[in-house]
Scaffold this active site. Structure first.
Site, PDB file in Angstrom:
ATOM      1  N   ASP A   1       0.740  -1.309  -0.497  1.00 11.77           N
ATOM      2  CA  ASP A   1       0.178  -0.090  -0.391  1.00 11.77           C
ATOM      3  C   ASP A   1       0.681   0.852  -0.263  1.00 11.77           C
ATOM      4  O   ASP A   1       2.259   1.248   0.637  1.00 11.77           O
ATOM      5  CB  ASP A   1      -0.763  -0.254   1.975  1.00 11.77           C
ATOM      6  CG  ASP A   1      -2.273   0.685   0.886  1.00 11.77           C
ATOM      7  OD1 ASP A   1      -2.161   0.688   0.506  1.00 11.77           O
ATOM      8  OD2 ASP A   1      -3.253   1.134   1.987  1.00 11.77           O
ATOM      9  N   HIS A   2       0.450   2.675  -0.302  1.00 10.81           N
ATOM     10  CA  HIS A   2       0.744   3.696  -0.574  1.00 10.81           C
ATOM     11  C   HIS A   2       2.201   3.128  -0.259  1.00 10.81           C
ATOM     12  O   HIS A   2       3.839   3.912   0.264  1.00 10.81           O
ATOM     13  CB  HIS A   2       0.503   4.832   0.620  1.00 10.81           C
ATOM     14  CG  HIS A   2      -1.312   5.072   0.652  1.00 10.81           C
ATOM     15  ND1 HIS A   2      -1.883   5.509  -0.406  1.00 10.81           N
ATOM     16  CD2 HIS A   2      -1.944   4.311   1.114  1.00 10.81           C
ATOM     17  CE1 HIS A   2      -2.614   5.896  -0.435  1.00 10.81           C
ATOM     18  NE2 HIS A   2      -3.009   4.904   0.042  1.00 10.81           N
TER      19      HIS A   2
ATOM     20  N   GLU B   1      -2.462   6.295  -7.962  1.00 12.21           N
ATOM     21  CA  GLU B   1      -3.182   7.764  -7.081  1.00 12.21           C
ATOM     22  C   GLU B   1      -2.884   9.044  -7.948  1.00 12.21           C
ATOM     23  O   GLU B   1      -2.166   9.392  -8.387  1.00 12.21           O
ATOM     24  CB  GLU B   1      -2.706   7.887  -5.881  1.00 12.21           C
ATOM     25  CG  GLU B   1      -2.044   6.106  -5.660  1.00 12.21           C
ATOM     26  CD  GLU B   1      -3.569   5.725  -4.775  1.00 12.21           C
ATOM     27  OE1 GLU B   1      -3.065   4.503  -5.198  1.00 12.21           O
ATOM     28  OE2 GLU B   1      -3.784   5.896  -3.709  1.00 12.21           O
TER      29      GLU B   1
ATOM     30  N   HIS C   1      -8.602   9.216   4.231  1.00 12.56           N
ATOM     31  CA  HIS C   1      -7.823   8.531   5.003  1.00 12.56           C
ATOM     32  C   HIS C   1      -8.070   9.005   6.074  1.00 12.56           C
ATOM     33  O   HIS C   1      -8.445  10.324   6.187  1.00 12.56           O
ATOM     34  CB  HIS C   1      -6.359   8.667   4.459  1.00 12.56           C
ATOM     35  CG  HIS C   1      -6.158   8.032   3.293  1.00 12.56           C
ATOM     36  ND1 HIS C   1      -4.980   8.311   2.329  1.00 12.56           N
ATOM     37  CD2 HIS C   1      -5.973   6.629   2.972  1.00 12.56           C
ATOM     38  CE1 HIS C   1      -5.003   7.483   1.496  1.00 12.56           C
ATOM     39  NE2 HIS C   1      -5.437   5.985   2.199  1.00 12.56           N
TER      40      HIS C   1
ATOM     41  N   HIS D   1      -9.625   3.958  -1.484  1.00 11.09           N
ATOM     42  CA  HIS D   1      -8.897   4.290   0.056  1.00 11.09           C
ATOM     43  C   HIS D   1     -10.089   5.044   0.550  1.00 11.09           C
ATOM     44  O   HIS D   1     -10.927   5.508   0.399  1.00 11.09           O
ATOM     45  CB  HIS D   1      -7.291   5.091  -0.609  1.00 11.09           C
ATOM     46  CG  HIS D   1      -7.162   4.492  -1.353  1.00 11.09           C
ATOM     47  ND1 HIS D   1      -5.442   3.620  -0.292  1.00 11.09           N
ATOM     48  CD2 HIS D   1      -6.787   3.835  -2.605  1.00 11.09           C
ATOM     49  CE1 HIS D   1      -4.865   3.312  -1.912  1.00 11.09           C
ATOM     50  NE2 HIS D   1      -5.399   3.556  -2.274  1.00 11.09           N
TER      51      HIS D   1
ATOM     52  N   THR E   1      -8.218   2.232   9.048  1.00  5.90           N
ATOM     53  CA  THR E   1      -8.960   3.108  10.628  1.00  5.90           C
ATOM     54  C   THR E   1      -9.502   1.958  11.661  1.00  5.90           C
ATOM     55  O   THR E   1      -9.510   1.762  12.899  1.00  5.90           O
ATOM     56  CB  THR E   1      -9.151   4.537  10.923  1.00  5.90           C
ATOM     57  OG1 THR E   1      -8.426   5.169   9.421  1.00  5.90           O
ATOM     58  CG2 THR E   1      -9.493   5.320  11.589  1.00  5.90           C
TER      59      THR E   1
END
Ligand SMILES: [Zn+2]
Length: 304
Positions: free
Chosen positions: A86-87, A140, A186, A220, A245
Site C-alpha cells: 500500500d502507498h 493515485e 484517509h 482508499h 482505521t
C-alpha cells in the site's frame, strides 16, 4: 455466488467481482494479530481478502517476512489471499515489494504535480512489471489526505478527480488500477469513530471516472463510510475498498479491554486472542457488505 479457487490470480478475482457487482475488501496489517484476524474473516465468510501493508507497516513487520508469512498462509487456505504494498512513495520501495513477491503495488506520487506524478508512476510501473509481469500496478490521483488515524478536523482540499485527468493518467502510465479522489478520505474523525457521522461519496463521479479510465478502481480511506454509499460506489465501478482505521480502532479498544479485564495476565496469546476476534468481526462485517449486492450472493447477503 461464484466459487473462488485458491489458484485465482488477483486479476481473475477483480474481473469476476466486477462482473458480479462486488468489491474486494482490502485490510491493512501491522502485526500478526491483524493478519490472523483478516485471514480468519476471509475463511469464515468464504470470501477472498486483500492484505495490505503501507511503507510504515512493512517496515514494522518486515517486507520479506510479511510476504513469506502470507505465502505460507496461502498454501493452507482454500481461498485466494493477496498481498498489496500500500502507498509506496519511492521507486526503491516499489521494487523491494515486487522482489519480495507482493501481488500488487500502490504507487503513490499523488502529492506531486500531475505531470511529475505521471512520469514517476510510469517509471515505477515499468520497473515492477520487469520483475513480475503479472504484478498489478495501482496509481493515485488527487488528494485524499494522509494517515489512517483519528483526525481532529477534516483535512485536504476535497478537490475531486476529474474523468479527463483519470483517462490521461491511465493512458500515460500503464497502470492496471486507479485510485481517484471521489469524496473519500484517509482516517476518521472522532464523530465517525463514535458512529455519529459518516463519510459520503460522489457516486456519479465514480461512474464517470470508471467510464473514462476503463480500469479497475480502488477506494482508499473507506473507514467510516455510509453503508449505502459503499453499495452504490460498488455498483458505479469501485473494485477494491480499503479499510484500515476501523481495524486500528478495534485493535486498540479490544486490547485495552483485554488488559483491563485481566490485570495480572501476562500470557500474550491469552491477552491477544480477544483482539483477533474483535478485528475479525469488523473485517467480516465489511466483507459481507462489499459482497451483499453480488449476483446470487444470498449466502453472504446479510450484514451480521
Ligand atoms: Zn490508502
Amino acid at each position: 455466488m461464484t466459487a473462488f479457487k485458491k489458484t485465482d490470480t488477483l486479476r481473475d478475482v477483480l474481473t469476476l467481482l466486477d462482473k458480479e457487482g462486488a468489491a474486494l475488501g482490502h485490510f491493512n496489517v501491522a502485526d500478526q494479530v491483524l493478519l490472523k484476524a483478516v485471514v480468519a474473516a476471509g475463511a469464515d465468510t468464504k470470501l477472498p481478502v486483500f492484505i495490505g501493508a503501507s511503507e510504515g507497516e512493512r517496515e514494522f513487520f518486515g517486507t520479506r517476512q510479511l510476504a513469506s508469512l502470507v505465502k505460507s498462509l496461502r498454501q493452507e487456505s482454500d481461498l485466494p489471499l493477496f498481498l498489496n504494498a500500500d502507498h509506496t512513495h519511492s521507486l526503491a520501495k516499489a521494487v523491494e515489494a515486487a522482489k519480495a513477491g507482493f501481488d500488487s503495488v500502490v504507487i503513490d506520487f499523488s502529492a506531486l504535480p500531475f505531470e511529475e506524478n505521471v512520469a514517476r508512476t510510469k517509471e515505477a510501473v515499468q520497473a515492477i512489471k520487469a520483475i513480475n509481469p503479472a504484478i498489478i500496478a495501482e496509481g493515485e490521483i488527487g488528494n485524499i489526505g494522509t494517515g489512517s488515524e483519528i483526525h481532529e478536523t477534516a483535512q485536504g482540499d476535497r478537490t475531486l478527480s476529474t474523468p479527463e485527468e483519470a483517462r490521461q493518467f491511465v493512458e500515460a502510465t500503464g497502470i492496471d488500477v486507479l485510485a481517484p479522489a471521489v469524496g473519500n478520505m484517509h482516517g476518521m474523525l472522532q464523530s465517525m469513530v463514535q458512529g455519529k457521522a459518516k463519510k459520503h461519496l460522489d457516486i456519479e463521479r465514480i461512474a464517470e471516472i470508471k467510464k473514462a479510465a476503463g480500469v479497475f478502481l480502488t477506494l482508499h480511506g473507506g473507514s467510516g463510510t455510509d453503508d449505502e454509499d459503499f453499495r452504490k460506489a460498488i455498483a458505479a465501478g469501485i473494485n477494491v475498498i480499503h479499510i484500515n482505521t476501523e481495524l486500528r480502532v478495534a485493535w486498540r479498544e479490544s486490547l485495552g479491554e483485554s488488559l483491563a479485564r485481566n490485570p495480572n495476565e501476562v500470557v500474550p496469546y491469552k491477552i491477544l486472542r480477544p483482539v483477533v476476534d474483535a478485528v475479525k468481526q469488523v473485517v467480516s462485517s465489511r466483507l459481507r457488505l462489499f459482497h451483499s449486492e453480488a449476483v446470487g450472493s444470498s449466502a453472504v447477503g446479510s450484514v451480521a
